[in-house]
Scaffold this motif. Structure first.
Motif, PDB file in Angstrom:
ATOM      1  N   TRP A 111       7.271  35.048  19.678  1.00 59.10           N
ATOM      2  CA  TRP A 111       7.591  34.399  20.492  1.00 59.10           C
ATOM      3  C   TRP A 111       6.678  33.322  20.893  1.00 59.10           C
ATOM      4  O   TRP A 111       4.749  33.708  21.179  1.00 59.10           O
ATOM      5  N   VAL A 112       6.837  32.847  21.785  1.00 57.53           N
ATOM      6  CA  VAL A 112       5.751  31.211  22.259  1.00 57.53           C
ATOM      7  C   VAL A 112       6.382  31.073  23.850  1.00 57.53           C
ATOM      8  O   VAL A 112       7.326  31.443  24.016  1.00 57.53           O
ATOM      9  N   ALA A 113       5.424  30.930  25.130  1.00 54.06           N
ATOM     10  CA  ALA A 113       6.265  30.874  26.374  1.00 54.06           C
ATOM     11  C   ALA A 113       5.303  29.741  26.610  1.00 54.06           C
ATOM     12  O   ALA A 113       4.321  28.850  26.184  1.00 54.06           O
ATOM     13  N   VAL A 114       6.319  28.446  27.127  1.00 52.86           N
ATOM     14  CA  VAL A 114       5.280  27.177  27.780  1.00 52.86           C
ATOM     15  C   VAL A 114       5.976  26.998  29.440  1.00 52.86           C
ATOM     16  O   VAL A 114       7.170  27.094  29.187  1.00 52.86           O
ATOM     17  N   THR A 115       4.960  26.499  30.088  1.00 52.84           N
ATOM     18  CA  THR A 115       5.965  26.395  31.002  1.00 52.84           C
ATOM     19  C   THR A 115       6.112  25.161  31.310  1.00 52.84           C
ATOM     20  O   THR A 115       5.697  24.007  30.495  1.00 52.84           O
ATOM     21  N   ARG A 116       6.576  24.421  31.892  1.00 48.98           N
ATOM     22  CA  ARG A 116       7.528  23.694  32.810  1.00 48.98           C
ATOM     23  C   ARG A 116       6.464  22.755  33.987  1.00 48.98           C
ATOM     24  O   ARG A 116       7.080  23.927  35.311  1.00 48.98           O
ATOM     25  N   GLY A 117       5.575  21.891  34.090  1.00 48.48           N
ATOM     26  CA  GLY A 117       4.396  21.983  34.842  1.00 48.48           C
ATOM     27  C   GLY A 117       5.378  21.008  35.925  1.00 48.48           C
ATOM     28  O   GLY A 117       5.968  20.057  35.711  1.00 48.48           O
ATOM     29  N   GLY A 118       5.287  21.379  37.246  1.00 51.64           N
ATOM     30  CA  GLY A 118       5.887  21.228  38.243  1.00 51.64           C
ATOM     31  C   GLY A 118       7.997  21.166  39.206  1.00 51.64           C
ATOM     32  O   GLY A 118       8.177  21.017  39.706  1.00 51.64           O
ATOM     33  N   HIS A 119       7.342  21.882  37.802  1.00 46.70           N
ATOM     34  CA  HIS A 119       9.127  22.447  38.136  1.00 46.70           C
ATOM     35  C   HIS A 119       9.173  23.737  38.271  1.00 46.70           C
ATOM     36  O   HIS A 119      10.451  24.813  39.242  1.00 46.70           O
ATOM     37  N   GLY A 120       8.245  25.262  38.207  1.00 47.57           N
ATOM     38  CA  GLY A 120       7.492  26.411  38.825  1.00 47.57           C
ATOM     39  C   GLY A 120       9.147  26.649  37.433  1.00 47.57           C
ATOM     40  O   GLY A 120       8.866  28.361  37.536  1.00 47.57           O
ATOM     41  N   GLU A 121       9.171  26.376  36.176  1.00 51.99           N
ATOM     42  CA  GLU A 121       9.810  27.730  35.194  1.00 51.99           C
ATOM     43  C   GLU A 121       8.328  27.655  34.359  1.00 51.99           C
ATOM     44  O   GLU A 121       7.944  26.659  33.089  1.00 51.99           O
ATOM     45  N   VAL A 122       8.837  28.620  32.632  1.00 52.37           N
ATOM     46  CA  VAL A 122       7.984  29.282  31.899  1.00 52.37           C
ATOM     47  C   VAL A 122       9.753  29.052  31.107  1.00 52.37           C
ATOM     48  O   VAL A 122      10.321  30.301  31.292  1.00 52.37           O
ATOM     49  N   HIS A 123       9.074  28.656  29.706  1.00 47.98           N
ATOM     50  CA  HIS A 123      10.416  28.770  28.717  1.00 47.98           C
ATOM     51  C   HIS A 123       9.757  29.756  27.671  1.00 47.98           C
ATOM     52  O   HIS A 123       8.814  29.662  27.310  1.00 47.98           O
ATOM     53  N   LEU A 124      11.155  30.586  27.627  1.00 47.01           N
ATOM     54  CA  LEU A 124      10.526  31.268  25.932  1.00 47.01           C
ATOM     55  C   LEU A 124      11.351  31.335  24.736  1.00 47.01           C
ATOM     56  O   LEU A 124      12.432  31.486  24.821  1.00 47.01           O
ATOM     57  N   VAL A 125      10.695  31.135  23.542  1.00 46.47           N
ATOM     58  CA  VAL A 125      10.523  30.364  22.809  1.00 46.47           C
ATOM     59  C   VAL A 125      10.900  31.340  21.527  1.00 46.47           C
ATOM     60  O   VAL A 125       9.708  32.221  21.469  1.00 46.47           O
ATOM     61  N   ASP A 126      11.559  31.827  20.883  1.00 48.37           N
ATOM     62  CA  ASP A 126      12.169  32.631  19.610  1.00 48.37           C
ATOM     63  C   ASP A 126      11.765  31.980  18.732  1.00 48.37           C
ATOM     64  O   ASP A 126      12.963  31.903  18.204  1.00 48.37           O
ATOM     65  N   THR A 127      10.535  31.459  18.006  1.00 48.93           N
ATOM     66  CA  THR A 127      10.355  30.643  16.952  1.00 48.93           C
ATOM     67  C   THR A 127      10.840  31.301  15.485  1.00 48.93           C
ATOM     68  O   THR A 127      11.468  30.487  14.787  1.00 48.93           O
ATOM     69  N   GLY A 128      11.173  32.469  15.685  1.00 48.18           N
ATOM     70  CA  GLY A 128      11.744  33.454  14.651  1.00 48.18           C
ATOM     71  C   GLY A 128      12.959  32.884  14.516  1.00 48.18           C
ATOM     72  O   GLY A 128      13.517  33.506  13.234  1.00 48.18           O
ATOM     73  N   VAL A 129      13.805  32.532  15.213  1.00 50.30           N
ATOM     74  CA  VAL A 129      14.921  32.446  15.145  1.00 50.30           C
ATOM     75  C   VAL A 129      15.409  30.651  15.341  1.00 50.30           C
ATOM     76  O   VAL A 129      15.613  30.697  16.630  1.00 50.30           O
ATOM     77  N   PRO A 130      15.514  30.127  14.511  1.00 48.93           N
ATOM     78  CA  PRO A 130      16.164  28.800  15.008  1.00 48.93           C
ATOM     79  C   PRO A 130      17.043  28.445  15.274  1.00 48.93           C
ATOM     80  O   PRO A 130      18.058  29.400  14.991  1.00 48.93           O
ATOM     81  N   GLY A 131      17.188  28.125  16.673  1.00 48.63           N
ATOM     82  CA  GLY A 131      18.523  27.597  17.017  1.00 48.63           C
ATOM     83  C   GLY A 131      19.003  29.102  18.129  1.00 48.63           C
ATOM     84  O   GLY A 131      19.572  28.604  18.854  1.00 48.63           O
ATOM     85  N   SER A 132      17.963  29.693  18.230  1.00 45.39           N
ATOM     86  CA  SER A 132      18.227  30.669  19.297  1.00 45.39           C
ATOM     87  C   SER A 132      18.141  30.537  20.990  1.00 45.39           C
ATOM     88  O   SER A 132      17.473  29.238  21.284  1.00 45.39           O
ATOM     89  N   ALA A 133      18.551  30.951  21.872  1.00 45.73           N
ATOM     90  CA  ALA A 133      19.331  30.226  23.431  1.00 45.73           C
ATOM     91  C   ALA A 133      17.774  30.359  23.877  1.00 45.73           C
ATOM     92  O   ALA A 133      16.764  31.636  23.035  1.00 45.73           O
ATOM     93  N   LEU A 134      17.463  29.602  24.635  1.00 46.80           N
ATOM     94  CA  LEU A 134      15.884  29.637  25.472  1.00 46.80           C
ATOM     95  C   LEU A 134      16.064  30.342  26.497  1.00 46.80           C
ATOM     96  O   LEU A 134      16.991  30.572  27.397  1.00 46.80           O
ATOM     97  N   VAL A 135      15.394  31.221  26.726  1.00 45.27           N
ATOM     98  CA  VAL A 135      14.758  32.063  27.721  1.00 45.27           C
ATOM     99  C   VAL A 135      14.414  31.337  29.163  1.00 45.27           C
ATOM    100  O   VAL A 135      12.696  31.337  28.746  1.00 45.27           O
ATOM    101  N   THR A 136      14.468  31.300  30.072  1.00 42.09           N
ATOM    102  CA  THR A 136      13.839  30.561  30.976  1.00 42.09           C
ATOM    103  C   THR A 136      13.559  30.972  32.533  1.00 42.09           C
ATOM    104  O   THR A 136      14.948  31.659  33.539  1.00 42.09           O
ATOM    105  N   MET A 137      12.665  31.829  33.300  1.00 41.72           N
ATOM    106  CA  MET A 137      11.973  32.397  34.071  1.00 41.72           C
ATOM    107  C   MET A 137      11.445  31.427  34.732  1.00 41.72           C
ATOM    108  O   MET A 137      10.564  30.065  34.374  1.00 41.72           O
TER     109      MET A 137
END
Length: 82
Positions: free
Chosen positions: A28-54
C-alpha cells in the motif's frame, strides 16, 4: 491537481504538491492531493485495483506530510509526531 507545478515556473511558486508514504509491510502507498484535502490509497500489489480516496478536514496545501506508522503493540509510539 488544479494548481499543479507548471513548466517555466518554480515548483513551489503558487503550486499544490503531493506527499507520499509507503507501508513497510505490504504493497500500500498513500499519496496526498495537495490543495484538495484528499489522500489516495493505492494497492500497488494489485495492478488496476480501485483507488481508495479519503477526505480530510484540511486542504493539505503544499501537499501536507505523511508517515505510514505501524500500530505499536507495547505503547503509544511516537506521540511527538516526528
Amino acid at each position: 491537481m488544479d494548481q499543479a507545478p507548471r513548466r517555466g515556473a518554480e515548483p513551489w511558486d503558487n503550486a499544490d504538491r503531493r506527499a507520499i508514504a509507503a507501508s513497510g509491510s505490504d504493497e500500500w502507498v498513500a499519496v496526498t492531493r495537495g490543495g484538495h484535502g484528499e489522500v489516495h490509497l493505492v494497492d500497488t500489489g494489485v495492478p488496476g485495483s480501485a483507488l481508495v480516496t479519503m477526505e480530510v478536514p484540511t486542504p493539505l496545501n503544499d501537499g501536507g506530510h505523511l508517515a505510514w506508522l505501524k500500530r505499536a503493540t507495547t505503547g503509544p509510539g511516537d506521540t511527538v509526531g516526528r
